[in-house]
Scaffold this active site. Sequence first.
Site, PDB file in Angstrom:
ATOM      1  N   GLU A 105       9.023  65.142   4.824  1.00  0.00           N
ATOM      2  CA  GLU A 105       9.372  63.989   5.669  1.00  0.00           C
ATOM      3  C   GLU A 105      10.885  63.747   5.670  1.00  0.00           C
ATOM      4  O   GLU A 105      11.464  63.414   6.702  1.00  0.00           O
ATOM      5  CB  GLU A 105       8.610  62.740   5.204  1.00  0.00           C
ATOM      6  CG  GLU A 105       7.114  62.839   5.535  1.00  0.00           C
ATOM      7  CD  GLU A 105       6.325  61.626   5.073  1.00  0.00           C
ATOM      8  OE1 GLU A 105       6.353  61.358   3.862  1.00  0.00           O
ATOM      9  OE2 GLU A 105       5.702  60.955   5.909  1.00  0.00           O
ATOM     10  N   GLU A 125      -0.675  64.997   1.622  1.00  0.00           N
ATOM     11  CA  GLU A 125      -1.122  63.672   1.151  1.00  0.00           C
ATOM     12  C   GLU A 125      -2.630  63.484   1.277  1.00  0.00           C
ATOM     13  O   GLU A 125      -3.250  62.795   0.467  1.00  0.00           O
ATOM     14  CB  GLU A 125      -0.404  62.565   1.926  1.00  0.00           C
ATOM     15  CG  GLU A 125       1.058  62.367   1.551  1.00  0.00           C
ATOM     16  CD  GLU A 125       2.016  63.343   2.215  1.00  0.00           C
ATOM     17  OE1 GLU A 125       1.543  64.316   2.868  1.00  0.00           O
ATOM     18  OE2 GLU A 125       3.227  63.147   2.091  1.00  0.00           O
TER      19      GLU A 125
END
Length: 727
Positions: A105, A125
């Site tokens: 990210e 995740e």
Amino acid sequence: MAQYVRGAAAVAVIRICNPPLNTLSIKTLQALQQEVQHANIDPTVKAVVICGANGKFSAGADIKLFSNPEQRSSPSLGSIIDLIEKSDKPMVAAIESLALGGGLEVALGCHYRIAHVQARVGLPEVTVGLLPGAGGTQRLPRLTGVPAALDIITTGKHIWAPEALKLGIIDEIVEENTVEAAIQLAERVSDQPVGPRRVCSKQIPRLPNMEAIIEEALVKVKKQAGGCLAPEMCFQAVEASLRLSFEEGIRKERELFLFLLSSGQAKALQYAFFAQRAMEKWTLPSGASWKTAVPQPIKRAAVIGLGTMGQGIVVSLVRAKIPVVALEQDKNHLEMGRRAVMAFLDREALRRQPNGQVLDVHKPGLLHFTLDFNALQDVDLVIEAVFEDMALKKEIFQKLSTICKPEAFLCTNTSSLDIDGIAAVTNRPHQVIGAHFFSPAHRMKLLEVIYGHHTSPTTIATVMSLGKAIGKIGVLVGNCFGFVGNRLLLPYNEQTYFLVEEGSTPEEVDKALIGFGFKMGPFQVSDLAGLDVGWRIRKEKGLARASLPLGTLPRQENGRRYSPLPDFLCDQGRYGQKTGKGWYQYDKPGGRVPKSDPWIHSFLSDYRNIHNITVRTVTQDEILERCLYSLANEGFRILSDGIASCPEAIDTIYINGYGWPRHRGGPMFYASEVGLPTVLAKLQKYAEANPDIPSLQPSPLLQKLVALGSPPVSEWSSLVGSQNSKL
Ligand code: NAI
């Protein structure tokens, strides 16, 4: 800690530094924020390179932080990424080794991304019950398009750099000096406007049949999730990127992230993650552990028996480039085994290896098929996978004793037999150990490693380390019938038979457990594995009720209830899928799709009549409670017996070898989440109603834990010790 280093020609290099994997701890985030702010205001800096220390970009957020209240007062990763993206100075991510989760990210917030050819990226995740919560679900689809982003985010898979380049996740790959290349790129673009490079302002690539693609993807995600929430929430977040503005999408992502964070599933998945990691730090009751033993290198291994298990074990070893001698009892079996192994490996070699490497399965010396035991003279380790027959295994181990070099380790893949009994016939009992693979052995991750009375720590360390090298999750357990996994299965399976005797059906039992999250119900699993497997073991032990007419099948022995149903089905030739009939019927022998079988229903009805069983409605709750609580109850017994060193070991085994839904955290974690007093009360209730089923009697350890106020799972191991000494 991030470092701020002056690079060439006014390029600042910010290094994310938190060894070993540069996870984004609170301190690392604070440092990263400060360094980005400094670079932004320093007029001499024209462009910035963000990289990771020690050749690794970042493995992402530190999972432990999700439940840390301090996290709330620290800078959020999302706001730092905004800061990076909004900067007017070109920001270049130099990705070495890995950029996962929050790490990727950060890179997506940069204006350019360069990666080393062997680097991996991904947003995993979902595997810990969450979704990428720092803009990943909104930025990735803007680069790759929605279908690829859905695939990456809902599965959490890792993508190798060459593939990431094709998908548009990175702009360039290099074979060496990634940071240097990033600095050069930063110099080249230092005076170019960054506006068009900001991922947040890119349009999502649209496809003409987008709605149909989305619909299809949702069906797939739901099917694979098996009741796990995170994949569907990931889907919704990515879908939001298509329907909403970037800012609204970020808000939606946040909302879904917080929902998942507060769900019990994220807690269970994170528990499972750490439980699995803890298995590498094995300890014995004597206190000996990985710290006291050095694994020996395995340069050449042997596998004896090329049936179902042996084939998969050979494939697992060869994949890890460990040369293998594969031995069979006769030409026919050798040829069958050889063909199966080579067909599999050839298929595998054709598939592009993810890191660009080629698996040359025909490399001379990698695989040697033989009937000659003398070919095992110089191997470092042998894995025996012949029939489950003690006399045969002893004969083989005696032979190995005389043929193998003295340092060689001898492993058995037995699923239940006594490791000490096998070790006793050898000249090296300290080098004998159980290495219990699961079927199909080339795919299943679990490796139960069973130490015997004499097994040395070096032998354990060697097999645990070999397991890791071939991509397995090794769990060290003690020696008893069925070890941990199969021993727990006995009371669980027993309950399923009793439930159908009392009035339920195989379909209802399977439905309840699939609803709980198992991919298949116990009767479907039984049909797939073959009812005959257990039957043969029972026959060998003199336990099977052979060929008796229905009315004379005994249901009790010494006051203990016994279900003759599986033996009776085997007597009828109903072995499951392989014969086209078992608990279900199939369109042909070898058929895969189970269909309800009226024969079974009328057989069960006759059986109940003959045995005067009063049929009653069995609720879904009773099915779950009796099956799952009796499984956990045996887990408490196993802990008391010292066969499993901790509840985490049992949970890791059940998740990775027995299809226990990961988002339920394993049977012991599940029991603690349900509440130990509830589990105890239910077991007491069922035990009173069924006094002839001893496995329903609550275990002393469970009772003790309840009396102690139901401490969390992490404290159980320390309490088992005093339990043992009491006994
Ligand atoms: P299998 O029947 O498919 O294969 C056994 C192989 O051993 C046969 O190919 C046979 O020819 C060979 N063999 C027999 N005697 C031999 C000898 N003297 N020398 C060389 N080869 C010989 O059996 P499977 O299912 O592969 O099981 C093997 C072992 O693995 C058993 O101990 C079983 O309990 C255990 N196991 C089986 C699992 C399964 O799901 N099938 C799961 C985990 C363990």
